[in-house]
Design a protein around this motif. Structure first.
Motif, PDB file in Angstrom:
ATOM      1  N   ARG A  13       0.854  -1.191   0.000  1.00 21.88           N
ATOM      2  CA  ARG A  13       0.000   0.000   0.000  1.00 21.88           C
ATOM      3  C   ARG A  13       0.885   1.235   0.000  1.00 21.88           C
ATOM      4  O   ARG A  13       2.055   1.180   0.399  1.00 21.88           O
ATOM      5  N   ASP A  16       2.957   2.010   2.907  1.00 18.97           N
ATOM      6  CA  ASP A  16       4.106   1.131   3.155  1.00 18.97           C
ATOM      7  C   ASP A  16       5.406   1.691   2.562  1.00 18.97           C
ATOM      8  O   ASP A  16       6.486   1.188   2.891  1.00 18.97           O
ATOM      9  N   LEU A  45       2.660   1.569  -7.779  1.00 16.82           N
ATOM     10  CA  LEU A  45       1.417   1.213  -7.104  1.00 16.82           C
ATOM     11  C   LEU A  45       0.207   1.877  -7.755  1.00 16.82           C
ATOM     12  O   LEU A  45      -0.878   1.294  -7.784  1.00 16.82           O
ATOM     13  N   PRO A  49      -1.663  -1.648  -8.807  1.00 18.42           N
ATOM     14  CA  PRO A  49      -1.704  -1.754  -7.344  1.00 18.42           C
ATOM     15  C   PRO A  49      -1.362  -3.123  -6.771  1.00 18.42           C
ATOM     16  O   PRO A  49      -1.015  -3.222  -5.596  1.00 18.42           O
TER      17      PRO A  49
END
Length: 150
Positions: A13, A16, A45, A49
């Motif tokens: 994510r 992160d 991402l 994703p």
């Protein structure tokens, strides 16, 4: 193999990213690659994703792999496991998840980028039935003219 039962495999994510950058500085093969930075990881991402997969133990990231799919080819890179968690099957869990993801997208073959001097990495890839393809040589070119550490 002593595989931890409480490892969680999940997509990375955005929140992160700082932890991932610190993790790769410690656990990743960093020789011969451009320096990772937050905007590049965030762009990955944003574009895909599910491409960056992490292994968590508790709430601590202990492993990563990127399963890149360009619509034609499947590329695996940034396989890294925290040094104090190696040898417990985390790389295998990450690669199994990455391969499952890539197969579902239509991949019929996987390739992995591994530094020739990374013997620990080579052992992990070999344990998952990957092998060097001697007839190929990787050619690279910087996308920018700015000085970088690659």
């Amino acid at each position: 193999m002593n595989q931890p039962a409480d490892i969680v495999i999940r997509p990375a994510r955005v929140e992160d990213i700082p932890v991932l950058l610190a993790f790769w500085a410690e656990a990743g093969e960093n020789h011969g690659r451009p320096v990772d930075n937050a905007p590049v990881v965030e762009a990955l991402l944003s574009r895909d994703p599910d491409a960056l997969i992490v292994a968590e133990l508790g709430e601590i990231i202990v492993g990563t792999v990127i399963a890149g799919w360009d619509g034609w080819r499947a590329h695996l890179y940034r396989l890294a496991v925290a040094p104090d968690h190696r040898g417990r099957g985390i790389a295998r869990l990450l690669l199994e998840d990455a391969e499952r993801r890539l197969r579902s997208l239509g991949a019929i073959r996987f390739d992995a980028m591994v530094l020739a001097t990374n013997s620990a990495g080579a052992s992990a890839w070999a344990a998952m039935d990957y092998h060097p393809q001697e007839e190929w040589v990787r050619w690279v070119k910087r996308a920018t003219t700015e000085a970088s550490s690659d």
